[in-house]
Structures are given as C-alpha cells and as structure tokens.
Scaffold this active site. Structure first.
Site, PDB file in Angstrom:
ATOM      1  N   THR A 131     -50.032  -1.584  18.984  1.00  0.00           N
ATOM      2  CA  THR A 131     -48.713  -0.517  18.664  1.00  0.00           C
ATOM      3  C   THR A 131     -48.918   0.769  19.293  1.00  0.00           C
ATOM      4  OG1 THR A 131     -47.566   0.483  16.829  1.00  0.00           O
ATOM      5  CG2 THR A 131     -49.690  -0.156  16.531  1.00  0.00           C
ATOM      6  N   ASP A 132     -47.639   1.501  19.609  1.00  0.00           N
ATOM      7  CA  ASP A 132     -47.522   2.637  19.884  1.00  0.00           C
ATOM      8  C   ASP A 132     -47.949   3.750  18.879  1.00  0.00           C
ATOM      9  OD1 ASP A 132     -45.210   2.383  18.635  1.00  0.00           O
ATOM     10  OD2 ASP A 132     -44.057   3.254  20.168  1.00  0.00           O
ATOM     11  N   GLU A 133     -47.812   3.108  17.576  1.00  0.00           N
ATOM     12  CA  GLU A 133     -47.934   4.100  16.569  1.00  0.00           C
ATOM     13  C   GLU A 133     -49.497   4.700  16.365  1.00  0.00           C
ATOM     14  OE1 GLU A 133     -46.289   2.880  12.782  1.00  0.00           O
ATOM     15  OE2 GLU A 133     -44.735   1.365  13.925  1.00  0.00           O
ATOM     16  N   TYR A 157     -51.371   1.966   8.136  1.00  0.00           N
ATOM     17  CA  TYR A 157     -50.935   0.929   9.295  1.00  0.00           C
ATOM     18  C   TYR A 157     -51.629   1.039  10.445  1.00  0.00           C
ATOM     19  CZ  TYR A 157     -48.606  -1.604  12.632  1.00  0.00           C
ATOM     20  OH  TYR A 157     -48.038  -2.273  13.724  1.00  0.00           O
ATOM     21  N   LYS A 161     -54.686  -0.282  12.641  1.00  0.00           N
ATOM     22  CA  LYS A 161     -54.615  -0.729  14.129  1.00  0.00           C
ATOM     23  C   LYS A 161     -55.492   0.077  14.985  1.00  0.00           C
ATOM     24  CE  LYS A 161     -52.124  -3.770  15.488  1.00  0.00           C
ATOM     25  NZ  LYS A 161     -52.361  -5.143  15.574  1.00  0.00           N
TER      26      LYS A 161
HETATM   27  P1  NAD Z   1     -45.556  -9.802  11.290  1.00  0.00           P
HETATM   28  O1  NAD Z   1     -46.117  -9.068  10.018  1.00  0.00           O
HETATM   29  O2  NAD Z   1     -44.188 -10.216  11.309  1.00  0.00           O
HETATM   30  O3  NAD Z   1     -46.550 -11.044  11.570  1.00  0.00           O
HETATM   31  C1  NAD Z   1     -47.696 -11.145  11.382  1.00  0.00           C
HETATM   32  C2  NAD Z   1     -48.211 -12.514  11.127  1.00  0.00           C
HETATM   33  O4  NAD Z   1     -49.569 -12.318  10.994  1.00  0.00           O
HETATM   34  C3  NAD Z   1     -47.810 -13.361  10.079  1.00  0.00           C
HETATM   35  O5  NAD Z   1     -47.416 -14.595  10.267  1.00  0.00           O
HETATM   36  C4  NAD Z   1     -48.837 -13.444   9.112  1.00  0.00           C
HETATM   37  O6  NAD Z   1     -48.929 -14.648   8.123  1.00  0.00           O
HETATM   38  C5  NAD Z   1     -50.119 -13.257   9.817  1.00  0.00           C
HETATM   39  N1  NAD Z   1     -51.110 -13.002   9.234  1.00  0.00           N
HETATM   40  C6  NAD Z   1     -51.411 -11.824   8.522  1.00  0.00           C
HETATM   41  N2  NAD Z   1     -52.713 -11.569   7.928  1.00  0.00           N
HETATM   42  C7  NAD Z   1     -53.272 -12.801   8.429  1.00  0.00           C
HETATM   43  C8  NAD Z   1     -54.641 -13.314   8.534  1.00  0.00           C
HETATM   44  N3  NAD Z   1     -55.621 -12.490   7.839  1.00  0.00           N
HETATM   45  N4  NAD Z   1     -55.100 -14.295   9.259  1.00  0.00           N
HETATM   46  C9  NAD Z   1     -54.069 -14.969   9.683  1.00  0.00           C
HETATM   47  N5  NAD Z   1     -52.877 -14.477  10.049  1.00  0.00           N
HETATM   48  C10 NAD Z   1     -52.328 -13.615   9.262  1.00  0.00           C
HETATM   49  O7  NAD Z   1     -45.864  -8.986  12.476  1.00  0.00           O
HETATM   50  P2  NAD Z   1     -45.191  -8.604  13.853  1.00  0.00           P
HETATM   51  O8  NAD Z   1     -43.943  -7.626  13.718  1.00  0.00           O
HETATM   52  O9  NAD Z   1     -44.810  -9.950  14.310  1.00  0.00           O
HETATM   53  O10 NAD Z   1     -46.379  -8.035  14.650  1.00  0.00           O
HETATM   54  C11 NAD Z   1     -47.343  -8.878  15.292  1.00  0.00           C
HETATM   55  C12 NAD Z   1     -48.215  -7.843  16.080  1.00  0.00           C
HETATM   56  O11 NAD Z   1     -47.600  -6.919  16.951  1.00  0.00           O
HETATM   57  C13 NAD Z   1     -49.024  -6.909  15.083  1.00  0.00           C
HETATM   58  O12 NAD Z   1     -50.496  -6.952  15.426  1.00  0.00           O
HETATM   59  C14 NAD Z   1     -48.148  -5.738  15.093  1.00  0.00           C
HETATM   60  O13 NAD Z   1     -49.190  -4.583  14.950  1.00  0.00           O
HETATM   61  C15 NAD Z   1     -47.879  -5.712  16.535  1.00  0.00           C
HETATM   62  N6  NAD Z   1     -46.871  -4.921  16.948  1.00  0.00           N
HETATM   63  C16 NAD Z   1     -45.468  -5.199  16.117  1.00  0.00           C
HETATM   64  C17 NAD Z   1     -44.450  -4.366  16.645  1.00  0.00           C
HETATM   65  C18 NAD Z   1     -43.272  -4.540  15.999  1.00  0.00           C
HETATM   66  O14 NAD Z   1     -42.329  -3.874  16.046  1.00  0.00           O
HETATM   67  N7  NAD Z   1     -42.907  -5.356  14.978  1.00  0.00           N
HETATM   68  C19 NAD Z   1     -44.648  -3.336  17.645  1.00  0.00           C
HETATM   69  C20 NAD Z   1     -45.664  -3.215  18.298  1.00  0.00           C
HETATM   70  C21 NAD Z   1     -46.945  -3.965  18.093  1.00  0.00           C
HETATM   71  P1  TYD Z   2     -39.577   0.286  10.694  1.00  0.00           P
HETATM   72  O1  TYD Z   2     -38.775  -1.040  11.212  1.00  0.00           O
HETATM   73  O2  TYD Z   2     -40.461   0.085   9.213  1.00  0.00           O
HETATM   74  O3  TYD Z   2     -40.668   0.592  11.788  1.00  0.00           O
HETATM   75  P2  TYD Z   2     -41.858   1.367  12.146  1.00  0.00           P
HETATM   76  O4  TYD Z   2     -41.781   2.226  10.732  1.00  0.00           O
HETATM   77  O5  TYD Z   2     -42.966   0.947  12.405  1.00  0.00           O
HETATM   78  O6  TYD Z   2     -41.333   2.455  13.210  1.00  0.00           O
HETATM   79  O7  TYD Z   2     -38.815   1.501  10.579  1.00  0.00           O
HETATM   80  C1  TYD Z   2     -38.059   2.059  11.818  1.00  0.00           C
HETATM   81  C2  TYD Z   2     -37.681   3.433  11.521  1.00  0.00           C
HETATM   82  O8  TYD Z   2     -36.608   3.142  10.526  1.00  0.00           O
HETATM   83  C3  TYD Z   2     -38.686   4.456  10.876  1.00  0.00           C
HETATM   84  O9  TYD Z   2     -38.446   5.364  11.307  1.00  0.00           O
HETATM   85  C4  TYD Z   2     -38.513   4.155   9.217  1.00  0.00           C
HETATM   86  C5  TYD Z   2     -36.735   3.821   9.442  1.00  0.00           C
HETATM   87  N1  TYD Z   2     -36.435   2.863   8.202  1.00  0.00           N
HETATM   88  C6  TYD Z   2     -35.247   3.574   7.486  1.00  0.00           C
HETATM   89  O10 TYD Z   2     -34.893   4.540   7.501  1.00  0.00           O
HETATM   90  N2  TYD Z   2     -34.876   2.727   6.379  1.00  0.00           N
HETATM   91  C7  TYD Z   2     -35.602   1.539   6.006  1.00  0.00           C
HETATM   92  O11 TYD Z   2     -35.266   0.974   4.861  1.00  0.00           O
HETATM   93  C8  TYD Z   2     -36.493   1.301   7.006  1.00  0.00           C
HETATM   94  C9  TYD Z   2     -37.284  -0.112   6.615  1.00  0.00           C
HETATM   95  C10 TYD Z   2     -37.018   1.798   8.013  1.00  0.00           C
END
Ligand code: NAD
Ligand code: TYD
Length: 372
Positions: free
Chosen positions: A152-154, A178, A182
């Site tokens: 992630t960019d975070e 989080y 990561k």
């Molecule tokens: P998500 O929470 O939707 O899915 C995570 C999945 O991992 C779930 O299916 C869960 O059951 C599985 N999981 C959790 N713990 C596990 C374990 N111990 N063993 C096996 N499986 C397990 O997450 P996402 O949003 O799909 O993100 C996927 C990846 O991408 C993550 O690594 C996250 O850090 C990264 N990422 C997410 C975003 C975003 O905007 N969602 C952006 C950049 C990077």
């Molecule tokens: P989120 O989808 O949780 O992603 P991330 O925190 O990983 O960027 O949140 C996106 C943005 O929206 C973040 O600045 C937090 C804000 N947010 C709200 O304002 N209200 C909410 O209920 C949630 C879940 C997020």
C-alpha cells in the site's frame, strides 16, 4: 510468461498461489487472471476471515485449473505442502488485515497476519525456490518465478497539501498499526531479495475501489448506508485526500509486473485521482440520487454527518506511478467518474452479495467505531 528478452513472446503457463484471493482485490485479481489466462493454474489460499468471501469466486469453482484452499498464511506446514504439490512458480500475496479502523481497535491481528504471515510465506517460498524440479527455462531465461508482494501507499505516511506525490524512493513513515505492519512486511520482502536473492517484487498501490469491496471501507459504506437510510459518516472535516484507483486497473498493473517486472524492484501504482473525502461522498450522493429509484432519504446528501475524526488520520496520499508507466507501459484505463458510476451500479445490483455481510459481528464493529 512473456519475457522481455523473449522476442517470440512465447507464453509459458504459470502456476499461481494467490493468498487472500477471497478478499476485495484478491478476488478481482483471480477473476481477472482466470479470464485473461484460462490455461494458467490458480490456487487460492484464504483464511476466510470476516473480509473473505468464497462466494465471490463461485463462478470458478469446478474449473479444472482452479482450486480454493481454506487456510492461514501463518501455517507453514500447509504452505510447504501447497507450494510443492502445486509446483507453484508465482506467488501473488494479497492476504492481509487491511482496514485502518480495525487496526486502531486491535493491532495484534495485523502484526500476526501482515508481518508473521508474510514472513512465514517468504520462508516457505525460499525453501520451495531452492527445491527442484524446476520448470524448464524459457528461451534461455530463468525459471521465471516471482513472489509478488501487494502493498500500500500508506507505508509512506502522510503528505502536506503541496508535497510531491510518493515515489518508490520516498522514505517509509507509516502512521497507523495497519500501515506499520504493511511496512514491516515490505521490509522483510526487500531483505529476502537482498540477502537470499529471492525473486520478489513489491507494489505499493493507492486506495482501490470497485465491486466486491467489504462494506466497512469508505465507498461501499457510503453506498450501502445510503441504500438503507443510515447516516454517511465523514471523519473530521472531510478534507483528507486519497488517490483512487479502479480495482481492475490495479489488477492490470499486477499483470504487467508479474510478466515484465524486474525482481528486487518496487513499483508504485496509482490513479492520479486525488479527491477530498467530502467531495467523493458528495459525488456518490449525486450518483445515488440519479441511479437508485427507492432511496429512503432523498437527496442522499441529507444523510451526510461529520463525525469524530479517526485517531492519527493521515491527511493526504498521492502516488507517482511514472516508473510503472514508463518502464512497463501501464496506465489506468478507467476514469474516476466512470469507475464510481460502475461501482454504485454494482452495489445497487448486488444486494445479495453485501446484505449478508452486515452481520452481528459487523454491527458490533460499527458501534465501536461510530457510536462511542
Ligand atoms: P481485504 O481485507 O478485502 O481481503 C483480505 C483477504 O485476506 C481476505 O479474503 C481474508 O480472508 C484474507 N486473509 C486475512 N488474513 C489471512 C491469513 N492469515 N491467511 C490467509 N488469508 C487471510 O483486503 P484488500 O482490500 O483486498 O487488500 C488486499 C491487499 O492489498 C492487502 O495486502 C492490502 O494491504 C493491499 N492494498 C489494499 C488497498 C485497498 O485500497 N484496499 C490498496 C493498496 C494495497
Ligand atoms: P478507507 O476506505 O478506510 O481507506 P484508508 O483509510 O485506507 O485510506 O478510508 C478512506 C478515507 O475515508 C480515509 O480518509 C478515512 C475516510 N473515511 C470516512 O471519512 N468515513 C468512514 O466511515 C470511513 C470508513 C472512512
């Protein structure tokens, strides 16, 4: 695999292990991959936590080249067996605890899965990587194995309003449990390349949105709350900025990285779509008013409520994807306007997918975050 040195572009079928393939991005990736490369073998390993949904992959169950395994990435014995039995050459590692608000409530699971889980997977892959039989070299190339770590960019921390976007050399400064977990996993992946020569690649991507995202994240939360007539909670002053990328564009980026990325490298992935949270929520409200016939409250923006800010809330993320664009010729294909419209339409049409997720566990979580 289509290797850069292979001018005939002969593609050898890959054998992928996709961890977290039942989550949001993982499932989109698996659906994309099985559609694009139907002859590849795809094995999904997912612990099916609250965020995992096997039903998302229902259309693939029964396919010869697809297998779903319920299990934990911290389970070394299972990993060893799977890597060997399936002769895996490509790991696409998505499994993680992924929600910042949950990491504030309980960081332990984040350290366990994101740090210990990634370490366990790296160790298993290191062992497997040294173990023949090898897949025959492609036109004089190497085995073509890749350990892709999806991050992630975070990890880069928070930007001021005029700071330049994150590049691959921006120092890490994670602010939430989080992002810290990561960052820890990214460092391990980097070290396994540097020390052992493991063919790893790290991608750091901005906020994704699209179909199959769990209701707790901003965009699905706003769509679902609007449909059930609940408040739309905007943290703090709503001026925080995120850089949004449609999930399929992320999958396309991972595709080019797996096929043509250079082991040991990091690639940033972003949509170049910086939007303030409040503006995003307003846009979603307008789309809801237009597309949803039976909204309980109309206009939908009447539901917007500014609520207590998230602890340690990062102000701004922005990602510079120039390296991916110039070196691997990737660019996003879906504009944020189009992507948000598609996403709202998807949540409107797929109530059967998200309604069961509003479980008692989810209500308990919701009360902890929003009612305190
Ligand atoms: P998500 O929470 O939707 O899915 C995570 C999945 O991992 C779930 O299916 C869960 O059951 C599985 N999981 C959790 N713990 C596990 C374990 N111990 N063993 C096996 N499986 C397990 O997450 P996402 O949003 O799909 O993100 C996927 C990846 O991408 C993550 O690594 C996250 O850090 C990264 N990422 C997410 C975003 C975003 O905007 N969602 C952006 C950049 C990077
Ligand atoms: P989120 O989808 O949780 O992603 P991330 O925190 O990983 O960027 O949140 C996106 C943005 O929206 C973040 O600045 C937090 C804000 N947010 C709200 O304002 N209200 C909410 O209920 C949630 C879940 C997020």
């Amino acid at each position: 695999m289509i290797d850069s040195w292979n001018e005939k572009a002969v593609r050898v079928h890959r054998r992928l292990l996709v961890t977290g393939g039942a989550g949001f991005i993982g499932s989109n990736f698996v659906l994309y991959w099985c559609d694009t490369y139907p002859d590849d073998r795809v094995v999904v390993l997912d612990a099916l936590t609250y965020a995992g949904n096997r039903g998302t992959l229902a259309a693939l169950e029964g396919r010869e080249n697809f297998r779903f395994v319920e299990g934990d990435i911290c389970d070394r014995t299972l990993l060893d067996k799977l890597l060997q039995a399936e002769n895996i050459d490509t790991v696409a590692h998505f499994a993680a605890e992924s929600h910042v608000d949950r990491s504030i409530l309980g960081p332990g699971a984040f350290v366990q899965t994101n740090v210990v889980g990634t370490f366990t997977l790296l160790e298993a892959f290191r062992q497997h990587w040294k173990t023949p039989p090898f897949i025959p070299p492609v036109n004089g190339g190497d085995r073509g194995e890749i350990f892709l770590h999806v991050s992630t960019d975070e990890v880069y921390g928070s930007l001021g309003p005029n700071d330049p976007a994150f590049t691959e050399t921006t120092p890490y400064a994670p602010n939430s449990p989080y992002s810290a977990s990561k960052a820890g996993s990214d460092h391990l992946v980097r070290a396994y390349h540097h020390t052992y020569g493991l063919p790893t690649i790290i991608t750091n991507c901005s906020n994704n949105y699209g179909p199959y995202q769990f209701p707790e994240k901003l965009i699905p939360l706003m769509c679902i709350n609007a449909l059930i007539g609940k408040h739309l909670p905007v943290y703090g002053d709503g001026q925080n900025v995120r850089d949004w990328l449609y999930v399929i564009d992320h999958c396309r980026a991972l595709d080019v990285v797996i096929h043509r990325g250079k082991p040991g490298e990091t690639y940033n992935v972003g949509g170049n779509n910086e939007v303030k949270n409040i503006d995003l929520v307003q846009t979603l409200c307008e789309l809801m008013d237009e597309l949803a016939p039976d909204l309980p409250v109309r206009p939908c923006s009447n539901l917007i409520a500014f609520v207590k800010d998230r602890q340690g809330h990062d102000r701004r993320y922005a990602i510079n994807s120039t390296k991916l664009k110039t070196q691997l010729d990737w660019s996003p294909s879906v504009t944020v306007e189009e992507g948000l419209r598609r996403t709202v339409e998807w949540y409107l049409k797929n109530r059967d997918w998200w309604e069961p997720l509003l479980s008692e566990e989810y209500q308990t979580y919701y009360r902890q975050v929003y009612v305190s």
